[in-house]
Motif scaffolding. Structure first.
Motif, mmCIF file in Angstrom:
data_model
loop_
_atom_site.group_PDB
_atom_site.id
_atom_site.type_symbol
_atom_site.label_atom_id
_atom_site.label_comp_id
_atom_site.label_asym_id
_atom_site.label_seq_id
_atom_site.Cartn_x
_atom_site.Cartn_y
_atom_site.Cartn_z
ATOM 1 N N UNK A 2 0.572 -0.942 0.379
ATOM 2 C CA UNK A 2 0.273 0.551 0.336
ATOM 3 C C UNK A 2 0.904 1.561 -0.241
ATOM 4 N N UNK A 3 2.051 1.074 0.984
ATOM 5 C CA UNK A 3 3.385 2.745 1.041
ATOM 6 C C UNK A 3 3.571 2.519 -0.404
ATOM 7 N N UNK A 4 3.873 1.416 -1.007
ATOM 8 C CA UNK A 4 4.587 1.463 -2.189
ATOM 9 C C UNK A 4 3.763 1.899 -3.274
ATOM 10 N N UNK A 5 2.489 1.581 -3.689
ATOM 11 C CA UNK A 5 1.131 2.254 -4.413
ATOM 12 C C UNK A 5 0.751 3.399 -4.541
ATOM 13 N N UNK A 6 0.710 3.919 -2.945
ATOM 14 C CA UNK A 6 0.614 5.686 -2.652
ATOM 15 C C UNK A 6 1.509 6.227 -3.230
ATOM 16 N N UNK A 7 3.085 6.075 -3.461
ATOM 17 C CA UNK A 7 3.743 6.718 -3.730
ATOM 18 C C UNK A 7 4.076 6.925 -5.246
ATOM 19 N N UNK A 8 3.099 5.480 -6.125
ATOM 20 C CA UNK A 8 2.783 6.049 -7.230
ATOM 21 C C UNK A 8 1.499 6.688 -8.238
ATOM 22 N N UNK A 9 0.254 7.046 -7.564
ATOM 23 C CA UNK A 9 -0.726 7.279 -7.031
ATOM 24 C C UNK A 9 -1.106 8.307 -6.095
ATOM 25 N N UNK A 10 -0.483 9.615 -6.525
ATOM 26 C CA UNK A 10 0.179 10.473 -5.284
ATOM 27 C C UNK A 10 -0.727 12.052 -5.312
ATOM 28 N N UNK A 11 -1.102 12.151 -4.091
ATOM 29 C CA UNK A 11 -2.153 13.416 -4.039
ATOM 30 C C UNK A 11 -0.350 13.837 -3.100
ATOM 31 N N UNK A 12 -1.320 15.566 -2.542
ATOM 32 C CA UNK A 12 -0.273 16.476 -2.418
ATOM 33 C C UNK A 12 -1.098 17.060 -0.832
ATOM 34 N N UNK A 13 0.367 16.795 0.168
ATOM 35 C CA UNK A 13 -0.642 17.898 1.170
ATOM 36 C C UNK A 13 -0.793 19.173 1.085
ATOM 37 N N UNK A 14 0.222 19.791 0.295
ATOM 38 C CA UNK A 14 0.217 21.208 0.314
ATOM 39 C C UNK A 14 -1.051 22.214 -0.763
ATOM 40 N N UNK A 15 -1.541 21.377 -2.054
ATOM 41 C CA UNK A 15 -2.735 21.002 -2.589
ATOM 42 C C UNK A 15 -4.127 20.938 -1.559
#
Length: 254
Positions: A2-15
């Motif tokens: 899950x950690x690896x997948x979330x680094x591919x399909x990312x979202x941004x804490x800035x946005x």
């Protein structure tokens, strides 16, 4: 995984500055880590955090005043989440044209058509049935379609790959995602990134090829079986190499 997948399909804490948005987002990867990549694609596409980050939420069809659908999610879905910028061999190497140049996977026309696919989606509510107007921010469930704000015209995603007119927002989205899911680039593009995140930053073309083969067919005729893909990655002979030039640094968060 899950950690690896979330680094591919990312979202941004800035946005996306609402902490509440991240729990449903990350749970998708936990729920789908050993499921099918198509279901992961669809869940992430309709996730509100992703919708806010890449402007799909409240993305409306073109208007007579000249307002156009936002292109962000359409472009990043292709470039970062599924197929990448250039056509790939099953071993992850770029395909070349007669002049030795990489072959692009899509052009601006594809992005424009796909941006029209992703129109009409808004925040979820707790009312039965699809909404008829844009909803205020909420993060408890996937985005929902407002059909009147969806572009129902014909959409030419690639030459000879056409979505017919007068489809619903749900049908257009399902059809477009299925077309992308079946693109031959998805196996090597996603497989190589998973190898990089789980095993080594420098996989050989043969390693990528073997993982691509499993992505394309898990042995039972199923495409996109992530359980089989992860098994292939972790049990590949190359995953057991031991030398100073192989492996990867562990993520500090892990």
């Amino acid at each position: 995984v899950a950690f690896a997948l979330h680094k591919i399909m990312v979202v941004s804490g800035v946005e996306v500055d609402c902490a509440e948005a991240y729990i449903p987002y990350y749970r998708i990867f936990l729920d789908r880590a050993f499921g099918n990549f198509f279901d992961l694609m669809k869940d992430i596409t309709l996730n509100v955090a992703m919708g806010e980050y890449l402007d799909m939420v409240n993305n409306k069809k073109a208007t007579a005043a000249g307002d156009m659908p936002n292109e962000n999610y359409a472009r990043e879905l292709l470039q970062l989440f599924t197929i990448g910028l250039v056509e790939l061999e099953p071993n992850g190497n770029a395909k070349l044209d007669a002049f030795g140049k990489p072959i692009p996977t899509y052009d601006q026309d594809t992005v424009l058509a796909l941006s029209r696919v992703f129109t009409g989606w808004t925040y979820p509510d707790k009312i039965a049935g699809d909404p008829t107007k844009l909803n205020p921010p909420a993060y408890h469930a996937p985005m929902e379609p407002v059909q009147s704000l969806h572009d129902t015209g014909e959409k030419v995603l690639w030459p000879n790959v056409i979505l017919p007119p007068n489809q619903t927002a749900r049908k257009d989205l399902d059809d477009a995602l299925r077309i992308i899911f079946n693109h031959p680039n998805v196996g090597p593009f996603i497989g190589k990134q998973l190898i990089e995140h789980l095993v080594t930053s420098n996989p050989s073309p043969g390693y990528v090829q073997r993982v691509t083969n499993v992505f394309n067919n898990n042995g039972s005729g199923v495409r996109g079986d992530l359980r089989a893909v992860v098994r292939a990655i972790l049990l590949d002979p190359e995953a057991f190499y031991i030398n100073n030039n192989f492996g990867k640094m562990k993520e500090p968060a892990l």
